[in-house]
Write a protein that holds these residues in place. Structure first.
Motif, mmCIF file in Angstrom:
data_model
loop_
_atom_site.group_PDB
_atom_site.id
_atom_site.type_symbol
_atom_site.label_atom_id
_atom_site.label_comp_id
_atom_site.label_asym_id
_atom_site.label_seq_id
_atom_site.Cartn_x
_atom_site.Cartn_y
_atom_site.Cartn_z
ATOM 1 N N LEU A 92 101.818 56.534 40.922
ATOM 2 C CA LEU A 92 101.367 56.211 39.909
ATOM 3 C C LEU A 92 100.754 57.713 39.803
ATOM 4 N N MET A 93 100.127 58.583 39.006
ATOM 5 C CA MET A 93 99.371 60.362 38.880
ATOM 6 C C MET A 93 98.244 59.458 38.456
ATOM 7 N N LEU A 94 97.316 60.059 39.614
ATOM 8 C CA LEU A 94 95.747 59.259 39.507
ATOM 9 C C LEU A 94 95.404 60.228 39.425
ATOM 10 N N PHE A 95 94.134 60.659 38.036
ATOM 11 C CA PHE A 95 93.561 61.429 37.422
ATOM 12 C C PHE A 95 92.284 61.014 37.226
ATOM 13 N N LEU A 96 91.768 61.570 38.654
ATOM 14 C CA LEU A 96 90.280 61.377 38.169
ATOM 15 C C LEU A 96 89.403 61.993 38.148
ATOM 16 N N ASP A 97 87.977 62.072 37.412
ATOM 17 C CA ASP A 97 87.323 62.854 36.190
ATOM 18 C C ASP A 97 86.062 62.925 38.103
ATOM 19 N N TYR A 98 84.858 63.599 38.116
ATOM 20 C CA TYR A 98 84.482 63.792 39.508
ATOM 21 C C TYR A 98 83.148 62.851 39.132
ATOM 22 N N ASP A 99 81.915 63.893 38.433
ATOM 23 C CA ASP A 99 80.839 63.737 37.990
ATOM 24 C C ASP A 99 80.513 61.979 37.060
ATOM 25 N N GLY A 100 80.333 60.862 37.879
ATOM 26 C CA GLY A 100 79.852 60.055 37.178
ATOM 27 C C GLY A 100 81.434 58.708 37.256
ATOM 28 N N THR A 101 82.346 59.661 38.228
ATOM 29 C CA THR A 101 83.246 58.647 38.721
ATOM 30 C C THR A 101 83.973 58.805 39.785
ATOM 31 N N LEU B 116 77.347 64.802 45.425
ATOM 32 C CA LEU B 116 78.193 64.621 46.674
ATOM 33 C C LEU B 116 78.682 63.479 47.368
ATOM 34 N N LEU B 117 79.965 63.820 47.301
ATOM 35 C CA LEU B 117 80.799 62.356 48.005
ATOM 36 C C LEU B 117 80.549 61.583 48.866
ATOM 37 N N SER B 118 80.614 59.961 48.793
ATOM 38 C CA SER B 118 79.760 59.240 49.849
ATOM 39 C C SER B 118 81.630 59.468 50.668
ATOM 40 N N LYS B 119 80.737 58.755 52.386
ATOM 41 C CA LYS B 119 81.810 58.926 53.431
ATOM 42 C C LYS B 119 82.710 57.859 52.971
ATOM 43 N N LYS B 120 82.955 56.472 52.313
ATOM 44 C CA LYS B 120 83.666 55.116 51.835
ATOM 45 C C LYS B 120 84.779 55.991 50.953
ATOM 46 N N THR B 121 83.749 56.922 49.886
ATOM 47 C CA THR B 121 84.519 57.515 48.643
ATOM 48 C C THR B 121 85.370 58.538 49.400
ATOM 49 N N PHE C 139 91.347 50.202 29.641
ATOM 50 C CA PHE C 139 90.334 49.245 30.216
ATOM 51 C C PHE C 139 89.287 49.541 30.774
ATOM 52 N N TYR C 140 88.284 49.245 31.232
ATOM 53 C CA TYR C 140 87.061 49.970 31.571
ATOM 54 C C TYR C 140 86.472 49.129 33.016
ATOM 55 N N VAL C 141 86.216 50.365 33.571
ATOM 56 C CA VAL C 141 84.827 49.084 35.253
ATOM 57 C C VAL C 141 83.477 49.424 34.971
ATOM 58 N N ARG C 142 82.586 49.348 34.877
ATOM 59 C CA ARG C 142 81.184 49.087 34.863
ATOM 60 C C ARG C 142 79.884 50.627 35.666
ATOM 61 N N ASN C 143 80.519 50.637 36.881
ATOM 62 C CA ASN C 143 80.296 51.825 36.914
ATOM 63 C C ASN C 143 81.215 52.940 38.606
ATOM 64 N N THR C 144 80.732 53.317 38.888
ATOM 65 C CA THR C 144 81.076 54.531 40.244
ATOM 66 C C THR C 144 81.863 53.230 41.594
ATOM 67 N N LYS C 145 80.858 52.035 41.149
ATOM 68 C CA LYS C 145 81.049 50.897 42.555
ATOM 69 C C LYS C 145 81.962 50.221 42.547
ATOM 70 N N GLU C 146 82.927 50.238 40.998
ATOM 71 C CA GLU C 146 83.791 49.610 40.673
ATOM 72 C C GLU C 146 84.831 50.475 40.673
ATOM 73 N N VAL C 147 84.586 51.794 40.308
ATOM 74 C CA VAL C 147 85.897 52.783 40.795
ATOM 75 C C VAL C 147 86.254 52.447 42.555
ATOM 76 N N LEU C 148 85.153 52.292 43.514
ATOM 77 C CA LEU C 148 86.102 52.574 44.597
ATOM 78 C C LEU C 148 86.723 51.298 44.701
ATOM 79 N N ARG C 149 86.122 49.958 43.998
ATOM 80 C CA ARG C 149 86.724 48.534 44.518
ATOM 81 C C ARG C 149 88.634 48.523 43.674
ATOM 82 N N LEU C 150 88.809 49.476 43.110
ATOM 83 C CA LEU C 150 89.836 49.613 42.385
ATOM 84 C C LEU C 150 90.893 50.211 42.779
#
Length: 281
Positions: free
Chosen positions: A30-39, A51-56, A254-265
């Motif tokens: 997987l080549m995982l491309f990630l936006d920053y703000d809002g993702t 700022l990135l959370s510790k978990k992220t 596909f979509y995820v609802r928010n940044t919390k679901e990004v972390l779940r992914l």
């Protein structure tokens, strides 16, 4: 997926169609491309507060250490800014919507004609003069581009702010000296060249594919902004796009609802990879 005719479609929720999602990424690098703000971070009033959370940060570090993942953070922010904010070795960083790229064994700056920086220096005071009467507006100089942020401005003034911005850059646009673009509560001035997140993603994907010919490579792009549509479109028949936010018609499948679901992914991707490793052993 190649050879098919793709058009904008209604997105499906990743976790409601996870079996299909897993099937697409199974047994691939997987080549995982990630936006920053809002993702990777929620949208905030001021860019410096995102700022990135510790978990992220921990999940990103864990993903980066996986042999079968290549992690790319791609953003409209300046390269030095995004490197400072994320600060994880082994990641490919893409700044200014693809005009600056840096990572393991890679360093790229898109060629910009010598007079462009002079034009930005000329434009800065002109834009500031036009928008100085509006509260909650600030201009960010990112080296390769200028961004006018108006998230803190009154909603009733946004139309006037946009008009003032357009007035200040109109002459430069008509003479093809600059190109303008808009994002979430921001307007941008960029070099007048055919280069954006989509072009940068395709360039990096081709480069990685050439370097790892024996490995099936799949690009997976996760983003929330208008500028991410360029990448979703570019990868529509080559990989998978995941939009962050309320579903809409898009080239993202596909979509995820928010940044919390990004972390779940992220957590699910790590579990899948751990499962693959156990199967191989």
């Amino acid at each position: 997926m190649s050879g098919r005719c793709w058009k904008a479609v209604k997105m499906r929720h990743v976790f409601s169609h996870f079996s299909e999602f897993k099937e697409n990424i199974y047994n691939k690098h997987l080549m995982l491309f990630l936006d920053y703000d809002g993702t990777l971070t929620p949208i905030v009033d001021k860019p410096q507060r995102a700022l990135l959370s510790k978990k992220t940060k921990q999940l990103l570090s864990d993903l980066t250490r996986q042999r079968d993942y290549t992690i790319v953070v791609i953003t409209g922010r300046a390269l030095k800014d995004i490197k400072r904010l994320v600060g994880i070795k082994g990641i490919i960083y893409v700044g200014n919507h693809g005009f600056e790229i840096e990572g393991p064994q890679i360093r790229f700056r898109s060629p910009v004609y010598s007079g462009f920086r002079k034009i930005l220096r000329e434009l800065k005071p002109e834009i500031l003069e036009q928008v100085s009467r509006f509260k909650g507006v600030f201009l960010e100089d990112k080296g390769f581009s200028l961004s006018l942020h108006y998230r803190l401005a009154k909603r009733s003034l946004i139309s006037e702010i946009k008009t003032a911005f357009e007035k200040s850059v109109m002459e430069y646009m008509l003479t093809h000296k600059v190109k303008t673009n808009s994002g979430k509560m921001v307007m941008e001035i960029r070099p007048p060249v055919p280069w954006d997140k989509g072009k940068a993603v395709l360039w990096l994907f081709a480069r990685q594919k050439f370097a790892n010919k024996a490995v099936p490579l799949l690009p997976l792009y996760i983003g929330d902004d208008i500028t991410d549509d360029d990448a979703f479109r570019a990868l529509r028949n080559k990989g998978i796009g995941v939009y962050v936010g309320t579903p809409k018609e898009s080239y993202a499948r596909f979509y995820v609802r928010n940044t919390k679901e990004v972390l779940r992914l992220f957590q699910e991707l790590l579990r899948l990879k751990e499962g693959d490793t156990q199967c191989r052993n």
